[in-house]
Design an enzyme around this catalytic site. Structure first.
Site, mmCIF file in Angstrom:
data_model
loop_
_atom_site.group_PDB
_atom_site.id
_atom_site.type_symbol
_atom_site.label_atom_id
_atom_site.label_comp_id
_atom_site.label_asym_id
_atom_site.label_seq_id
_atom_site.Cartn_x
_atom_site.Cartn_y
_atom_site.Cartn_z
ATOM 1 N N LYS A 1 0.947 -1.191 -0.102
ATOM 2 C CA LYS A 1 0.031 0.123 -0.086
ATOM 3 C C LYS A 1 0.769 1.388 -0.161
ATOM 4 O O LYS A 1 0.634 1.956 -0.844
ATOM 5 C CB LYS A 1 -0.966 0.091 1.166
ATOM 6 C CG LYS A 1 -1.537 1.299 1.623
ATOM 7 C CD LYS A 1 -2.056 1.326 2.764
ATOM 8 C CE LYS A 1 -2.208 2.606 3.613
ATOM 9 N NZ LYS A 1 -1.423 3.209 4.220
ATOM 10 N N ASN A 2 1.788 1.225 0.773
ATOM 11 C CA ASN A 2 2.630 2.687 1.142
ATOM 12 C C ASN A 2 3.629 2.894 -0.057
ATOM 13 O O ASN A 2 4.040 3.877 -0.143
ATOM 14 C CB ASN A 2 3.177 2.763 2.492
ATOM 15 C CG ASN A 2 2.336 2.831 3.553
ATOM 16 O OD1 ASN A 2 1.139 3.343 3.183
ATOM 17 N ND2 ASN A 2 2.661 2.479 4.897
ATOM 18 N N CYS B 1 -4.848 8.183 8.950
ATOM 19 C CA CYS B 1 -5.316 7.713 10.190
ATOM 20 C C CYS B 1 -4.767 8.553 11.515
ATOM 21 O O CYS B 1 -3.727 9.387 11.033
ATOM 22 C CB CYS B 1 -4.298 6.424 10.743
ATOM 23 S SG CYS B 1 -4.876 4.973 9.626
ATOM 24 N N ARG C 1 0.541 15.145 12.904
ATOM 25 C CA ARG C 1 1.179 14.818 11.821
ATOM 26 C C ARG C 1 1.778 15.936 10.802
ATOM 27 O O ARG C 1 1.039 16.182 9.862
ATOM 28 C CB ARG C 1 0.439 13.649 10.967
ATOM 29 C CG ARG C 1 0.005 12.524 11.516
ATOM 30 C CD ARG C 1 -0.664 11.316 10.765
ATOM 31 N NE ARG C 1 0.227 10.553 9.926
ATOM 32 C CZ ARG C 1 -0.155 9.698 9.282
ATOM 33 N NH1 ARG C 1 -1.482 9.053 9.420
ATOM 34 N NH2 ARG C 1 0.571 8.889 8.391
ATOM 35 N N ASP D 1 4.100 0.078 12.101
ATOM 36 C CA ASP D 1 2.837 -0.200 11.626
ATOM 37 C C ASP D 1 2.522 -1.802 11.892
ATOM 38 O O ASP D 1 1.568 -2.163 11.323
ATOM 39 C CB ASP D 1 2.934 -0.022 9.861
ATOM 40 C CG ASP D 1 2.843 1.346 9.523
ATOM 41 O OD1 ASP D 1 2.533 2.145 10.212
ATOM 42 O OD2 ASP D 1 3.270 1.607 8.418
ATOM 43 N N ARG E 1 -8.816 0.595 3.880
ATOM 44 C CA ARG E 1 -7.938 1.490 3.147
ATOM 45 C C ARG E 1 -6.754 0.659 2.887
ATOM 46 O O ARG E 1 -5.926 1.018 2.141
ATOM 47 C CB ARG E 1 -7.868 2.622 4.161
ATOM 48 C CG ARG E 1 -8.793 3.562 4.174
ATOM 49 C CD ARG E 1 -8.212 4.798 4.941
ATOM 50 N NE ARG E 1 -6.715 5.144 4.460
ATOM 51 C CZ ARG E 1 -6.052 5.218 5.692
ATOM 52 N NH1 ARG E 1 -6.389 5.396 6.791
ATOM 53 N NH2 ARG E 1 -4.914 5.379 5.053
#
Ligand code: EPU
Length: 419
Positions: free
Chosen positions: A22-23, A117, A122, A306, A398
């Site tokens: 995903k990232n 999230c 952030r 994560d 997601r």
């Protein structure tokens, strides 16, 4: 509203094919904005962040053709606007990669502050600092970011904090800049290497990705015409590795790069699990109660934040008291309240959590507070006695492709139910 209903306990056994990361994928898609042409991306995870990324690209003028569930062809020859759709960009974090890419390609972008999230503060100061060092002006007004540059110029940038997002974003902006850019104190995650490899395949000149100094020699243009496959998802693989340990199961994970899993492998062995490294697949099994361990999350190659909640499930069931120190995010222990509803004994204080191991968990209604918390609750549900109902699935969807199907195939009793 949808929920996942998990009936446990189950020992997870069998094979899982790991999806594309995903990232990495959420950065590769905006990176295509730098290309004056057509490219194909394969091994894309079929998750909601990717669907939204595609919609953003289309609004900016890209033409996208789905070749299959995991492969798309993108034509970014014509960019029609420099205003990214605010409603879509606010839905997830990685939307901020359009800033670096569009500054590089068009010299201008207007975009909403990114969502994602809620893991504590952030900030994006390191991204902005990098763009400004390259010659852009950046302003923030009422939740919208405006960035502009006549022509970006290569420079040296020292990152005050090791940031995945800022490293990728500044790398994107620097690819078409005039001259050479050096990013010092860069992040080293596998997805950074993947983005650099992708851009180099399209004609960029990036060296050193995967180390803490990245050198980008600006080029005039990126060409299309190539096909690129997204790197396997280190975090999805780690989630299943830890699920094998938590359920005292036996899983073979296919399509992974085991080098990316070393910090997880080391901790699994420390708690008494077994790991067989086959290079592009990894087998993890555990036939006893895990023992206690202490974890500190760190940037790659350290233990990934994560996977912290998923490791938290293992430590909840361990023999003895374990600690986790979360060094990346201020607020990543919200899941511990949910695990405590299932019988765990966790005390979280600021950036530390103490896990007094219990012999078993029991089912309960629980809420996914963020993406990885949601994955941890699925793992917890498979180990727990009775029925666990998991709500707030939008977080899980997601980032995990077909989570219930992948868990069902390895023996979990899990259903998605509409209420
Ligand atoms: N930070 C700053 N200033 C900045 C940027 C970051 O102070 O300009 C701080 C952050 O507040 C944090 C630390 O630096 O304390 C690291 O943040 P980083 O920028 O590395 O995180 P990110 O790029 O926003 C990515 C992943 C996260 C993952 C982190 C850390 C994506 C889309 N997201 O976020 O993934 O936790 O790196 O590895 O790549 C997830 O997948 O569940 C997830 C949250």
């Amino acid at each position: 509203m949808e929920k996942l209903v998990v009936t446990g306990p189950t020992q997870l056994k069998g094979e899982v094919v790991i999806s594309g990361a995903k990232n990495a994928a959420v950065a590769l898609l905006p990176a295509t904005l730098l290309i004056d042409g057509v490219c194909t991306i394969e091994n894309l995870p079929n998750i909601s962040d990717i669907q939204i990324s595609c919609k953003i690209l289309e609004e900016l003028g890209a033409k996208i053709t789905w070749n299959s569930q995991h492969s798309i062809t993108i034509d970014t020859t014509n960019i029609v606007t420099t205003k990214a759709p605010l409603d879509l960009t606010s839905k997830f974090r990685a939307s901020y990669y359009v800033i670096g890419a569009m500054l590089g390609r068009m010299g201008e972008i207007e975009v909403g502050m990114p969502g994602g999230c809620k893991l504590g503060a952030r900030p994006i100061d390191q991204h902005i600092k990098g763009f400004e060092r390259l010659g852009a002006t950046v302003s923030l007004e009422k939740g919208t970011i405006y960035a502009k540059a006549k022509k970006l110029k290569g420079t040296s940038i020292y990152m005050d904090i090791v940031s995945v997002g800022a490293t990728i974003n500044v790398m994107l902006a620097a690819v078409l800049a005039k001259g050479t850019t050096i990013i010092d104190n860069a992040a080293k995650e596998p997805h950074i290497v993947d983005v650099a490899n992708f851009l180099n395949t399209m004609g960029a000149d990036i060296r050193g990705a995967g180390t803490d100094v990245i050198k980008i020699n600006g080029v005039e243009k990126l060409h299309g015409g190539a096909t690129y496959s997204v790197v396997p998802d280190q975090i999805e693989a780690g989630t299943f590795m830890l699920a094998a340990v938590a359920t005292r199961g036996d899983l073979l994970l296919k399509n992974c790069i085991t080098k990316h899993l070393e910090s997880i492998t080391a901790k699994i062995i420390e708690v008494g699990g077994n790991v067989e490294d086959n290079g592009d697949s990894i087998r993890v099994w555990c036939n006893k109660r895990p023992s206690k361990a202490n974890i500190k999350t760190l940037p790659y190659p350290g233990f990934p934040t994560d996977l912290q909640p998923q490791m938290g499930v293992v430590l909840s069931l361990a023999n003895g008291t374990s600690t986790i120190n979360e060094s990346i995010w201020d607020s990543r222990f919200q899941y511990t309240d949910e695990l405590n509803k299932m019988g765990a004994k966790i005390t979280a204080q600021g950036k530390n959590a103490f896990f007094e191991g219990v012999k078993k968990l029991h089912g309960a209604p629980v809420y996914s507070t963020d993406l990885r918390a949601g994955a941890a609750l699925v793992v917890a549900g498979t180990t727990a006695e009775g029925v666990t109902e998991i709500y707030n699935l939008q977080h899980i969807d997601r980032g995990y492709e077909n989570i219930e199907e992948k868990f069902r195939k390895i023996g979990a009793k899990i259903e998605r139910v509409k209420e």
